[in-house]
Design a protein around this motif. Structure first.
Motif, PDB file in Angstrom:
ATOM      1  N   GLU A  83       0.825  -1.207   0.000  1.00  0.00           N
ATOM      2  CA  GLU A  83       0.000   0.000   0.000  1.00  0.00           C
ATOM      3  C   GLU A  83       0.857   1.255   0.000  1.00  0.00           C
ATOM      4  O   GLU A  83       0.357   2.354  -0.182  1.00  0.00           O
ATOM      5  CB  GLU A  83      -0.915  -0.004   1.231  1.00  0.00           C
ATOM      6  N   GLU A  84       2.150   1.083   0.214  1.00  0.00           N
ATOM      7  CA  GLU A  84       3.078   2.206   0.259  1.00  0.00           C
ATOM      8  C   GLU A  84       4.135   2.041  -0.825  1.00  0.00           C
ATOM      9  O   GLU A  84       4.468   0.934  -1.218  1.00  0.00           O
ATOM     10  CB  GLU A  84       3.774   2.283   1.620  1.00  0.00           C
ATOM     11  N   ALA A  85       4.681   3.169  -1.265  1.00  0.00           N
ATOM     12  CA  ALA A  85       5.758   3.138  -2.236  1.00  0.00           C
ATOM     13  C   ALA A  85       7.071   2.758  -1.554  1.00  0.00           C
ATOM     14  O   ALA A  85       7.291   3.055  -0.380  1.00  0.00           O
ATOM     15  CB  ALA A  85       5.902   4.503  -2.904  1.00  0.00           C
ATOM     16  N   THR A  86       7.926   2.059  -2.281  1.00  0.00           N
ATOM     17  CA  THR A  86       9.264   1.734  -1.815  1.00  0.00           C
ATOM     18  C   THR A  86      10.255   2.188  -2.886  1.00  0.00           C
ATOM     19  O   THR A  86       9.861   2.727  -3.924  1.00  0.00           O
ATOM     20  CB  THR A  86       9.433   0.223  -1.582  1.00  0.00           C
ATOM     21  N   HIS A 159       9.121  -5.556   4.750  1.00  0.00           N
ATOM     22  CA  HIS A 159      10.144  -5.157   3.780  1.00  0.00           C
ATOM     23  C   HIS A 159      10.969  -4.059   4.432  1.00  0.00           C
ATOM     24  O   HIS A 159      10.420  -3.131   5.029  1.00  0.00           O
ATOM     25  CB  HIS A 159       9.474  -4.638   2.509  1.00  0.00           C
ATOM     26  N   VAL A 160      12.290  -4.167   4.344  1.00  0.00           N
ATOM     27  CA  VAL A 160      13.175  -3.150   4.918  1.00  0.00           C
ATOM     28  C   VAL A 160      14.016  -2.563   3.797  1.00  0.00           C
ATOM     29  O   VAL A 160      14.680  -3.289   3.055  1.00  0.00           O
ATOM     30  CB  VAL A 160      14.084  -3.734   6.017  1.00  0.00           C
ATOM     31  N   ASP A 161      13.972  -1.248   3.690  1.00  0.00           N
ATOM     32  CA  ASP A 161      14.530  -0.540   2.547  1.00  0.00           C
ATOM     33  C   ASP A 161      15.737   0.286   2.971  1.00  0.00           C
ATOM     34  O   ASP A 161      15.605   1.357   3.549  1.00  0.00           O
ATOM     35  CB  ASP A 161      13.446   0.367   1.952  1.00  0.00           C
ATOM     36  N   GLN A 162      16.927  -0.231   2.696  1.00  0.00           N
ATOM     37  CA  GLN A 162      18.138   0.508   3.065  1.00  0.00           C
ATOM     38  C   GLN A 162      18.222   1.839   2.331  1.00  0.00           C
ATOM     39  O   GLN A 162      18.728   2.821   2.875  1.00  0.00           O
ATOM     40  CB  GLN A 162      19.381  -0.334   2.752  1.00  0.00           C
ATOM     41  N   GLU A 163      17.732   1.873   1.099  1.00  0.00           N
ATOM     42  CA  GLU A 163      17.796   3.091   0.305  1.00  0.00           C
ATOM     43  C   GLU A 163      17.005   4.237   0.934  1.00  0.00           C
ATOM     44  O   GLU A 163      17.255   5.397   0.636  1.00  0.00           O
ATOM     45  CB  GLU A 163      17.266   2.813  -1.109  1.00  0.00           C
ATOM     46  N   PHE A 170       5.128  -2.905   6.204  1.00  0.00           N
ATOM     47  CA  PHE A 170       4.415  -4.135   6.545  1.00  0.00           C
ATOM     48  C   PHE A 170       3.969  -4.843   5.273  1.00  0.00           C
ATOM     49  O   PHE A 170       3.425  -4.224   4.353  1.00  0.00           O
ATOM     50  CB  PHE A 170       3.198  -3.822   7.415  1.00  0.00           C
ATOM     51  N   LEU A 171       4.170  -6.175   5.239  1.00  0.00           N
ATOM     52  CA  LEU A 171       3.740  -6.969   4.095  1.00  0.00           C
ATOM     53  C   LEU A 171       2.630  -7.944   4.446  1.00  0.00           C
ATOM     54  O   LEU A 171       1.598  -7.974   3.777  1.00  0.00           O
ATOM     55  CB  LEU A 171       4.930  -7.743   3.504  1.00  0.00           C
ATOM     56  N   ALA A 172       2.830  -8.768   5.484  1.00  0.00           N
ATOM     57  CA  ALA A 172       1.847  -9.822   5.779  1.00  0.00           C
ATOM     58  C   ALA A 172       1.891 -10.183   7.254  1.00  0.00           C
ATOM     59  O   ALA A 172       2.898  -9.981   7.937  1.00  0.00           O
ATOM     60  CB  ALA A 172       2.137 -11.055   4.932  1.00  0.00           C
ATOM     61  N   GLU A 173       0.778 -10.745   7.730  1.00  0.00           N
ATOM     62  CA  GLU A 173       0.659 -11.098   9.142  1.00  0.00           C
ATOM     63  C   GLU A 173       1.556 -12.267   9.532  1.00  0.00           C
ATOM     64  O   GLU A 173       1.920 -12.417  10.692  1.00  0.00           O
ATOM     65  CB  GLU A 173      -0.794 -11.444   9.473  1.00  0.00           C
TER      66      GLU A 173
END
Length: 340
Positions: A83-86, A159-163, A170-173
């Motif tokens: 739901e969010e941009a990465t 998801h963890v975004d170093q950039e 958050f992706l899934a439960e």
């Protein structure tokens, strides 16, 4: 359709029987690369306990069940809606592979670029277990997040975004919901546009100041810049994007960069070269892969030293004359003419 995917990824939880009704037989893409770098034998209970102890977390039952059927690998479906941009896209993330339970394969939980390596060497938050690598070669990952459940509970998937300063999405439960929510890359297919953009980049963008300097000092072959562009064009054509990994053409580029740098800076030791590497192509300028995995460079160097192609002392490393001759011969096909 995207809304349905998001709803599915959040509602599909792990039931009493993991992956009940879900076809795992057509889940994996077992290429030679996957079998070499990801896929291990099914883990024993003793190995699972050992890996959990080393990681400090109890692995989800659904993850263990999946790994007992196929222990790590490259999935066919590699996209997950967000739901969010990465840094990858406005509405989804991409994964490359899923790490198996073990330590022998390069991409396994305790392997060469496993969970602890990504946390300790790349600075990812110490909140769980890295389970998926991504196409960015280390600059984003998928993790099991134990912050809410504790080390023995059922973790969420993030998801963890170093950039983006290690931004967490958050992706899934749970792990099963994450696997069920994966979709094929065709659902978000921008590959042709991305490939054309990378082909334009490698053909026309400016070299970094360091790479330009190194090329200008070459006398052994004509048109070093054109040679580099030709090799990198072939890489994009074969992969669909501009990145160096552990394949033959990437290894050729590792060789070429090392030779160029040590030719100009002959008193370079291992750590000095690893520090300088990112300034050549990885982050050097417009002509850039935009990232790199240090493990690939270290492994390449270790292999070349074992093969006797790189020699020297702790203060200076260099290719042997034979290794240089072999390199110059290899690049002839890309437009280089070795001087007689």
């Amino acid at each position: 359709m995207e809304k349905n995917l998001l709803e599915q990824s959040s509602k599909n939880g792990a039931g009493k029987v993991p992956f009940e009704g879900f076809d795992l037989t057509n889940f994996w893409k077992d290429s030679d690369y996957a079998l070499k770098n990801y896929v291990s034998e099914p883990p024993t209970d003793e190995l699972i306990a050992s890996i959990e102890q080393e990681l400090g977390y109890k692995l989800p039952a659904s993850y263990i069940a999946m790994m007992k059927l196929h222990n790590g690998g490259l999935p066919i479906n590699t996209r997950f809606p967000t739901e969010e941009a990465t840094s990858w896209a406005e509405d989804h993330i991409a994964i490359t592979g899923i790490m198996g339970i073990g330590c022998k394969k390069y991409y396994s939980l305790c392997g060469g670029v496993g969970s602890q390596f990504m946390i300790e060497e790349w600075g990812y938050p110490d909140i769980g277990v890295v389970i998926c690598d991504c196409p960015s070669a280390g600059h984003d990952v998928v993790m099991l997040d134990y912050r809410k459940c504790g080390r023995n509970g059922e973790p969420e998937v993030i998801h963890v975004d170093q950039e983006c300063d290690y931004e967490i999405t958050f992706l899934a439960e749970n792990f099963e919901a994450f696997i069920r929510g994966l979709v094929h890359e065709d659902f978000y297919d921008t590959s042709e546009e991305d490939m054309q953009e990378d082909l334009r980049k490698v053909a026309h963008e400016e070299f970094s100041p360091l790479l330009s300097e190194l090329c200008a000092r070459v006398t052994e072959v004509d048109n070093m810049e054109e040679i580099i562009r030709a090799i990198c064009t072939r890489i994009v054509e074969e992969k669909g994007y501009f990145a160096f990994h552990a394949d033959e053409l990437s290894t050729l580029m590792y060789d070429l960069q090392f030779w160029l740098y040590t030719k100009s800076y002959p008193d370079t030791n291992r750590q000095q070269y690893l520090n300088a590497y990112e300034k050549i192509i990885a982050f050097g300028g417009s002509f850039s892969t935009g990232g790199y995995a240090l493990g690939f460079i270290s492994d390449w160097m270790d292999d070349r030293i074992r093969q006797g192609m790189i020699v020297g002392t702790n203060d200076a490393l260099a290719f042997t004359d034979t290794a240089i001759e072999q390199l110059l011969e290899k690049i002839k096909v890309y437009g280089g003419r070795a001087d007689e």
